[in-house]
Design an enzyme around this catalytic site. Sequence first.
Site, PDB file in Angstrom:
ATOM      1  N   ALA A   1     -83.155  16.771 -23.160  1.00  0.00           N
ATOM      2  CA  ALA A   1     -82.736  18.120 -23.525  1.00  0.00           C
ATOM      3  C   ALA A   1     -81.886  18.741 -22.423  1.00  0.00           C
ATOM      4  O   ALA A   1     -82.022  18.413 -21.243  1.00  0.00           O
ATOM      5  CB  ALA A   1     -83.961  18.991 -23.791  1.00  0.00           C
TER       6      ALA A   1
ATOM      7  N   GLY B   1     -86.135  13.499 -23.842  1.00  0.00           N
ATOM      8  CA  GLY B   1     -85.622  13.350 -25.197  1.00  0.00           C
ATOM      9  C   GLY B   1     -84.740  12.131 -25.381  1.00  0.00           C
ATOM     10  O   GLY B   1     -84.629  11.591 -26.480  1.00  0.00           O
TER      11      GLY B   1
ATOM     12  N   GLU C   1     -87.124   9.485 -26.133  1.00  0.00           N
ATOM     13  CA  GLU C   1     -87.642   9.732 -27.475  1.00  0.00           C
ATOM     14  C   GLU C   1     -86.635   9.273 -28.531  1.00  0.00           C
ATOM     15  O   GLU C   1     -87.025   8.763 -29.591  1.00  0.00           O
ATOM     16  CB  GLU C   1     -87.969  11.211 -27.641  1.00  0.00           C
ATOM     17  CG  GLU C   1     -89.189  11.635 -26.837  1.00  0.00           C
ATOM     18  CD  GLU C   1     -89.515  13.106 -26.980  1.00  0.00           C
ATOM     19  OE1 GLU C   1     -90.565  13.431 -27.553  1.00  0.00           O
ATOM     20  OE2 GLU C   1     -88.694  13.943 -26.530  1.00  0.00           O
TER      21      GLU C   1
ATOM     22  N   GLU D   1     -91.644  15.183 -18.678  1.00  0.00           N
ATOM     23  CA  GLU D   1     -91.875  16.585 -19.040  1.00  0.00           C
ATOM     24  C   GLU D   1     -93.078  17.206 -18.336  1.00  0.00           C
ATOM     25  O   GLU D   1     -93.098  18.419 -18.091  1.00  0.00           O
ATOM     26  CB  GLU D   1     -92.031  16.712 -20.558  1.00  0.00           C
ATOM     27  CG  GLU D   1     -90.742  16.575 -21.352  1.00  0.00           C
ATOM     28  CD  GLU D   1     -90.386  15.128 -21.670  1.00  0.00           C
ATOM     29  OE1 GLU D   1     -89.464  14.905 -22.459  1.00  0.00           O
ATOM     30  OE2 GLU D   1     -91.042  14.206 -21.118  1.00  0.00           O
TER      31      GLU D   1
END
Length: 256
Positions: free
Chosen positions: A66, A111, A114, A134
Amino acid sequence: MTAANEHVTTACAGGVATITLDSPPANALSHALLAELRDALAAPMVRGARVVVVGSGLTRFFAAGADLKLLATLDRTGFAAYLAVLRGVLDELAALPQPTIAALGGMALGGGLELALACTLRVASHEAQLGLPEIRLGLLPGAGGTQRLPRLIGRSRALDLLLTGRVVDGEEALRLGLVDRLAIDADAAADALAVQIAAFPAAATQAIGRCVGAAAGEDPDPGMRTELNELLALFAGDEGRAGIQAFLARREPRTG
């Protein structure tokens, strides 16, 4: 056949569609990149391909996750809206009927990892750096990381990565089962694997994917809802927002 946009390029040849992320400096998952990735996933050349490869046009990064500069400007409502877009795009990638392969030649963090976890297979280089950091921000992965990672590598190994936020190289990622193949050149190896799979009947490769998904019990909906609610609560708390600000200021976050 090629379609080039500002952040994502899509090409297709021999039944293999290649989606290349190219948004310097780090392929941060911005609104603009996610919109182009969503368009690429819906493109006829991708929908009609036998195999899809997702790679990067950058040397050091697959995707950095992100855009924290963006997140630092958002309130809880804006953050929830961003998560909805991110999760939606990754769910669309995971739902493609044909095999998908992530080519991880550089860093895939947060992300970005992910995104790779939403693919069927992952091919990494020895220099790849993979992790879900995170926790260092007082947050948790919010685009399926807490759900897809345990299904892939098991509960204990997943908790080790999630609770420490540590980053692993390609060799350790292979030992953990986080990636499926290790190569000197991840892009070339992913392309070769895609060509090999594309040579088989598409009906058979897609049926195998559905059967393995059924065997693994891959219905993530309940866990995904829990993940979303927990992350929104963390983001709205003092430590979550402070963690993002600390990262951007290049200092260690204060923890209670």
